[in-house]
Design a protein around this motif. Sequence first.
Motif, PDB file in Angstrom:
ATOM      1  N   PRO A 131      -4.624  17.460  47.739  1.00 50.58           N
ATOM      2  CA  PRO A 131      -5.541  16.496  48.357  1.00 50.58           C
ATOM      3  C   PRO A 131      -4.924  15.862  49.594  1.00 50.58           C
ATOM      4  N   LEU A 132      -5.763  15.504  50.537  1.00 49.59           N
ATOM      5  CA  LEU A 132      -5.330  14.862  51.779  1.00 49.59           C
ATOM      6  C   LEU A 132      -6.019  13.503  51.837  1.00 49.59           C
ATOM      7  N   GLY A 159     -13.653  -4.491  58.794  1.00 45.98           N
ATOM      8  CA  GLY A 159     -12.600  -5.421  58.397  1.00 45.98           C
ATOM      9  C   GLY A 159     -11.983  -5.149  57.047  1.00 45.98           C
ATOM     10  N   LYS A 160     -12.460  -4.110  56.349  1.00 46.98           N
ATOM     11  CA  LYS A 160     -11.899  -3.832  55.013  1.00 46.98           C
ATOM     12  C   LYS A 160     -11.265  -2.449  54.976  1.00 46.98           C
ATOM     13  N   PRO A 161     -10.175  -2.304  54.207  1.00 40.74           N
ATOM     14  CA  PRO A 161      -9.539  -0.991  54.142  1.00 40.74           C
ATOM     15  C   PRO A 161     -10.420   0.028  53.429  1.00 40.74           C
ATOM     16  N   LYS A 162     -10.387   1.240  53.934  1.00 38.28           N
ATOM     17  CA  LYS A 162     -11.126   2.334  53.296  1.00 38.28           C
ATOM     18  C   LYS A 162     -10.165   3.483  53.091  1.00 38.28           C
ATOM     19  N   ILE A 163     -10.252   4.116  51.924  1.00 37.09           N
ATOM     20  CA  ILE A 163      -9.450   5.319  51.665  1.00 37.09           C
ATOM     21  C   ILE A 163     -10.416   6.471  51.413  1.00 37.09           C
ATOM     22  N   VAL A 164     -10.133   7.606  52.048  1.00 39.78           N
ATOM     23  CA  VAL A 164     -10.969   8.799  51.835  1.00 39.78           C
ATOM     24  C   VAL A 164     -10.067   9.944  51.390  1.00 39.78           C
ATOM     25  N   ILE A 165     -10.386  10.513  50.243  1.00 42.95           N
ATOM     26  CA  ILE A 165      -9.616  11.638  49.700  1.00 42.95           C
ATOM     27  C   ILE A 165     -10.403  12.919  49.966  1.00 42.95           C
ATOM     28  N   TYR A 166      -9.731  13.855  50.601  1.00 41.99           N
ATOM     29  CA  TYR A 166     -10.364  15.141  50.912  1.00 41.99           C
ATOM     30  C   TYR A 166      -9.591  16.276  50.246  1.00 41.99           C
ATOM     31  N   ARG A 225     -13.719   3.263  48.686  1.00 45.83           N
ATOM     32  CA  ARG A 225     -13.122   4.566  48.364  1.00 45.83           C
ATOM     33  C   ARG A 225     -14.181   5.645  48.511  1.00 45.83           C
ATOM     34  N   ALA A 226     -13.818   6.726  49.190  1.00 43.17           N
ATOM     35  CA  ALA A 226     -14.754   7.846  49.361  1.00 43.17           C
ATOM     36  C   ALA A 226     -13.990   9.142  49.137  1.00 43.17           C
ATOM     37  N   ALA A 227     -14.733  10.222  48.918  1.00 39.80           N
ATOM     38  CA  ALA A 227     -14.094  11.522  48.696  1.00 39.80           C
ATOM     39  C   ALA A 227     -15.000  12.634  49.202  1.00 39.80           C
ATOM     40  N   GLY A 228     -14.372  13.734  49.595  1.00 37.43           N
ATOM     41  CA  GLY A 228     -15.160  14.862  50.109  1.00 37.43           C
ATOM     42  C   GLY A 228     -14.315  16.101  50.307  1.00 37.43           C
ATOM     43  N   PHE A 229     -14.862  17.046  51.071  1.00 40.86           N
ATOM     44  CA  PHE A 229     -14.161  18.300  51.355  1.00 40.86           C
ATOM     45  C   PHE A 229     -14.053  18.533  52.845  1.00 40.86           C
ATOM     46  N   VAL A 230     -12.871  18.961  53.291  1.00 47.20           N
ATOM     47  CA  VAL A 230     -12.750  19.550  54.621  1.00 47.20           C
ATOM     48  C   VAL A 230     -13.166  20.999  54.410  1.00 47.20           C
ATOM     49  N   LEU A 231     -14.386  21.279  54.804  1.00 45.62           N
ATOM     50  CA  LEU A 231     -15.018  22.554  54.458  1.00 45.62           C
ATOM     51  C   LEU A 231     -14.902  23.514  55.636  1.00 45.62           C
ATOM     52  N   PHE A 232     -14.391  24.722  55.351  1.00 45.25           N
ATOM     53  CA  PHE A 232     -14.286  25.699  56.430  1.00 45.25           C
ATOM     54  C   PHE A 232     -14.892  27.027  56.012  1.00 45.25           C
ATOM     55  N   ARG A 233     -15.194  27.854  57.019  1.00 42.71           N
ATOM     56  CA  ARG A 233     -15.663  29.215  56.771  1.00 42.71           C
ATOM     57  C   ARG A 233     -14.905  30.143  57.710  1.00 42.71           C
TER      58      ARG A 233
END
Length: 150
Positions: free
Chosen positions: A71-72, A80-87, A4-12
């Motif tokens: 959130p997206l 080989g393992k599922p990953k989910i990323v929340i942005y 599991r990971a998380a971050g921002f779709v960062l724009f300017r």
Amino acid sequence: MGKRAAGFVLFRRLCGQIEYLLLKASYGDFHWSSPKGHVDPGEDDFTTALRETKEEAGYDESDLIIYRDTPLTLNYIVKGKPKIVIYWLAELRNPNKKPVLSEEHTELKWLAKEAAKECVGFKDNQEMIDKCQEMILDMDKKKQGGCDCP
Ligand SMILES: Nc1ncnc2c1ncn2[C@@H]1O[C@H](COP(=O)(O)OP(=O)(O)OP(=O)(O)OP(=O)(O)OP(=O)(O)OC[C@H]2O[C@@H](n3cnc4c(N)ncnc43)[C@H](O)[C@@H]2O)[C@@H](O)[C@H]1O
């Protein structure tokens, strides 16, 4: 268990253009992505997003306007393992404030929508950028009083 990971779709916004921040990994396949990283045990996704963005780009919460209600999510397989990323979508308040990179990345780019989509390469990530662009333009329209309300 999956990763599991998380971050921002960062724009300017610079010179009337919307640009997305992408960082190039210093390892593996040297892929480009928005600032994000692994959710530590006991940490909530939003705290991870803030921590990773500070570590990877040097920006604090106070540097950002965060659209927390929408959130997206990306789901894909890594080794080989599922990953989910929340942005979350976030705008840099001062478009001239430069990112500060960590050792995890070697380059950065601020790119307009189509170039950003090409740079990330993955279809789901490209669709997320399209979605973000729509969200930004919708919000702009509402601010200008241009909503379709009766
Ligand atoms: N592979 C690696 N080798 C050596 N050190 C590493 C490493 N990954 C992390 N580290 C190191 O681990 C430490 C902890 O990092 P930290 O950032 O805390 O944890 P992490 O979970 O590794 O962070 P990320 O989720 O940002 O990792 P990532 O960039 O590998 O993930 P992504 O999903 O983009 O990418 C993972 C893979 O998925 C691919 N991918 C990305 N997006 C998609 C997508 N939408 N669909 C399909 N595949 C995708 C990428 O091309 C890539 O191949 C750091 O010191 C870091 O340098």
